[in-house]
Write a protein that holds these residues in place. Sequence first.
Motif, mmCIF file in Angstrom:
data_model
loop_
_atom_site.group_PDB
_atom_site.id
_atom_site.type_symbol
_atom_site.label_atom_id
_atom_site.label_comp_id
_atom_site.label_asym_id
_atom_site.label_seq_id
_atom_site.Cartn_x
_atom_site.Cartn_y
_atom_site.Cartn_z
ATOM 1 N N HIS A 9 -23.044 28.793 -13.141
ATOM 2 C CA HIS A 9 -22.214 27.599 -13.333
ATOM 3 C C HIS A 9 -22.005 27.328 -14.827
ATOM 4 O O HIS A 9 -20.881 27.059 -15.282
ATOM 5 C CB HIS A 9 -22.907 26.411 -12.667
ATOM 6 C CG HIS A 9 -22.270 25.086 -12.902
ATOM 7 N ND1 HIS A 9 -22.542 24.318 -14.018
ATOM 8 C CD2 HIS A 9 -21.383 24.375 -12.165
ATOM 9 C CE1 HIS A 9 -21.847 23.197 -13.972
ATOM 10 N NE2 HIS A 9 -21.146 23.199 -12.855
ATOM 11 N N GLU A 10 -23.072 27.402 -15.584
ATOM 12 C CA GLU A 10 -23.000 27.161 -17.027
ATOM 13 C C GLU A 10 -22.003 28.104 -17.691
ATOM 14 O O GLU A 10 -21.197 27.688 -18.542
ATOM 15 C CB GLU A 10 -24.393 27.363 -17.627
ATOM 16 C CG GLU A 10 -24.475 27.263 -19.134
ATOM 17 C CD GLU A 10 -25.857 27.590 -19.656
ATOM 18 O OE1 GLU A 10 -25.955 28.079 -20.796
ATOM 19 O OE2 GLU A 10 -26.843 27.375 -18.914
ATOM 20 N N ARG A 11 -22.029 29.355 -17.305
ATOM 21 C CA ARG A 11 -21.140 30.350 -17.899
ATOM 22 C C ARG A 11 -19.697 30.168 -17.428
ATOM 23 O O ARG A 11 -18.756 30.333 -18.214
ATOM 24 C CB ARG A 11 -21.658 31.757 -17.577
ATOM 25 C CG ARG A 11 -22.924 32.105 -18.353
ATOM 26 C CD ARG A 11 -23.714 33.235 -17.715
ATOM 27 N NE ARG A 11 -24.805 33.705 -18.558
ATOM 28 C CZ ARG A 11 -25.959 33.051 -18.726
ATOM 29 N NH1 ARG A 11 -26.149 31.905 -18.088
ATOM 30 N NH2 ARG A 11 -26.891 33.534 -19.510
ATOM 31 N N LEU A 12 -19.515 29.844 -16.154
ATOM 32 C CA LEU A 12 -18.159 29.645 -15.641
ATOM 33 C C LEU A 12 -17.483 28.450 -16.315
ATOM 34 O O LEU A 12 -16.312 28.525 -16.713
ATOM 35 C CB LEU A 12 -18.200 29.434 -14.122
ATOM 36 C CG LEU A 12 -18.635 30.631 -13.274
ATOM 37 C CD1 LEU A 12 -18.677 30.236 -11.800
ATOM 38 C CD2 LEU A 12 -17.705 31.815 -13.468
ATOM 39 N N VAL A 13 -18.200 27.350 -16.435
ATOM 40 C CA VAL A 13 -17.643 26.157 -17.092
ATOM 41 C C VAL A 13 -17.328 26.456 -18.551
ATOM 42 O O VAL A 13 -16.276 26.053 -19.068
ATOM 43 C CB VAL A 13 -18.627 24.974 -16.969
ATOM 44 C CG1 VAL A 13 -18.153 23.794 -17.813
ATOM 45 C CG2 VAL A 13 -18.767 24.553 -15.510
ATOM 46 N N ARG A 14 -18.209 27.171 -19.203
ATOM 47 C CA ARG A 14 -17.982 27.554 -20.605
ATOM 48 C C ARG A 14 -16.700 28.368 -20.744
ATOM 49 O O ARG A 14 -15.968 28.224 -21.738
ATOM 50 C CB ARG A 14 -19.174 28.364 -21.105
ATOM 51 C CG ARG A 14 -19.067 28.866 -22.545
ATOM 52 C CD ARG A 14 -20.057 29.983 -22.781
ATOM 53 N NE ARG A 14 -19.789 31.134 -21.922
ATOM 54 C CZ ARG A 14 -20.667 32.099 -21.676
ATOM 55 N NH1 ARG A 14 -21.891 32.037 -22.176
ATOM 56 N NH2 ARG A 14 -20.341 33.117 -20.901
ATOM 57 N N ASP A 15 -16.414 29.218 -19.748
ATOM 58 C CA ASP A 15 -15.238 30.072 -19.804
ATOM 59 C C ASP A 15 -13.975 29.398 -19.263
ATOM 60 O O ASP A 15 -12.936 30.038 -19.116
ATOM 61 C CB ASP A 15 -15.498 31.366 -19.031
ATOM 62 C CG ASP A 15 -16.564 32.231 -19.708
ATOM 63 O OD1 ASP A 15 -16.851 31.987 -20.896
ATOM 64 O OD2 ASP A 15 -17.092 33.146 -19.045
ATOM 65 N N GLY A 16 -14.090 28.103 -18.921
ATOM 66 C CA GLY A 16 -12.904 27.340 -18.530
ATOM 67 C C GLY A 16 -12.594 27.295 -17.054
ATOM 68 O O GLY A 16 -11.495 26.899 -16.663
ATOM 69 N N TYR A 17 -13.547 27.658 -16.204
ATOM 70 C CA TYR A 17 -13.323 27.642 -14.761
ATOM 71 C C TYR A 17 -13.823 26.326 -14.153
ATOM 72 O O TYR A 17 -14.666 25.637 -14.724
ATOM 73 C CB TYR A 17 -14.030 28.822 -14.092
ATOM 74 C CG TYR A 17 -13.467 30.160 -14.514
ATOM 75 C CD1 TYR A 17 -12.432 30.761 -13.804
ATOM 76 C CD2 TYR A 17 -13.957 30.808 -15.650
ATOM 77 C CE1 TYR A 17 -11.901 31.983 -14.212
ATOM 78 C CE2 TYR A 17 -13.429 32.026 -16.059
ATOM 79 C CZ TYR A 17 -12.404 32.610 -15.338
ATOM 80 O OH TYR A 17 -11.886 33.812 -15.747
ATOM 81 N N THR A 18 -13.300 26.021 -12.978
ATOM 82 C CA THR A 18 -13.687 24.801 -12.268
ATOM 83 C C THR A 18 -14.777 25.117 -11.250
ATOM 84 O O THR A 18 -14.635 26.048 -10.452
ATOM 85 C CB THR A 18 -12.481 24.173 -11.544
ATOM 86 O OG1 THR A 18 -11.479 23.841 -12.510
ATOM 87 C CG2 THR A 18 -12.891 22.913 -10.791
ATOM 88 N N CYS A 19 -15.841 24.339 -11.292
ATOM 89 C CA CYS A 19 -16.939 24.509 -10.343
ATOM 90 C C CYS A 19 -17.242 23.177 -9.673
ATOM 91 O O CYS A 19 -17.091 22.120 -10.283
ATOM 92 C CB CYS A 19 -18.205 24.996 -11.040
ATOM 93 S SG CYS A 19 -18.097 26.625 -11.795
ATOM 94 N N GLU A 20 -17.663 23.247 -8.424
ATOM 95 C CA GLU A 20 -18.111 22.059 -7.705
ATOM 96 C C GLU A 20 -19.458 22.355 -7.068
ATOM 97 O O GLU A 20 -19.691 23.460 -6.568
ATOM 98 C CB GLU A 20 -17.102 21.641 -6.627
ATOM 99 C CG GLU A 20 -15.783 21.127 -7.180
ATOM 100 C CD GLU A 20 -14.881 20.567 -6.097
ATOM 101 O OE1 GLU A 20 -15.386 20.283 -4.986
ATOM 102 O OE2 GLU A 20 -13.670 20.426 -6.349
ATOM 103 N N LEU A 21 -20.337 21.360 -7.086
ATOM 104 C CA LEU A 21 -21.653 21.505 -6.487
ATOM 105 C C LEU A 21 -21.690 20.791 -5.140
ATOM 106 O O LEU A 21 -21.259 19.642 -5.034
ATOM 107 C CB LEU A 21 -22.735 20.918 -7.403
ATOM 108 C CG LEU A 21 -22.811 21.474 -8.823
ATOM 109 C CD1 LEU A 21 -23.970 20.831 -9.574
ATOM 110 C CD2 LEU A 21 -22.953 22.996 -8.813
#
Length: 234
Positions: free
Chosen positions: A115-127
Amino acid sequence: MSKKGICYGVSVGPGAPELITIKAFNTIKNADYIFLPNAPKEDCRVYQIIKGAFPEIDEKNIVCDMGSKMTNPSMAGERYDRLSKCVEEYLDDGYSVAFPALGAVALYSTFMYVHERLVRDGYTCELISGVSSIQETVRTFSMSIAQGDEEVHVFPDAENLNEKLSLNGTKVFMKPKGSLSDFTEKIVDYCKTNPHAAAYGVSNLGTDKEIVAHGYDELCKLQGYMTVIIVKDV
């Protein structure tokens, strides 16, 4: 350029399929891809849990990480980099990805590093929240985690154990590293010398290999990495 997909970190609970929430079930069911951090899928615990609640999972697009397991903790970052880049390939094509996590996704799960890496790369994540092993462990013993102004302390290891045991309130030890027998022996010694202390534990919660310790005198029965031990003042 197509719109990027969303990655869902999905809590699947500590072991029993019926502990998967409706929201988690629907997220997995509706995702374009299900990403499993271990291969083969049959050996992946989150897959086993999901299949118990959703037998049709094998009809879904399942992606397993085929990289070798990292035995050196110092190389864990490389594994998380690999996992996130693999997920990003599907998100770049506009697909939604469900990434199941054992227990509660926000509590010591592999996905949060991804999650940390995806958000850093500009992607949307939901928990997608769920039942943690802590909640299910205290349910096993029909007791509360805390009441009133009681404190709760959660530890991922047994370092400085005496200092941690001396804290007020409830002490929870998850997946203790090192020798489990040495760890439980120290807790037994603590309980014997502190009459106000009680200890309980469960290994392999929610599986057919579940082991339950109903008191400090049974902690020696516990086996394996997937162990939760709770020490409370009584």
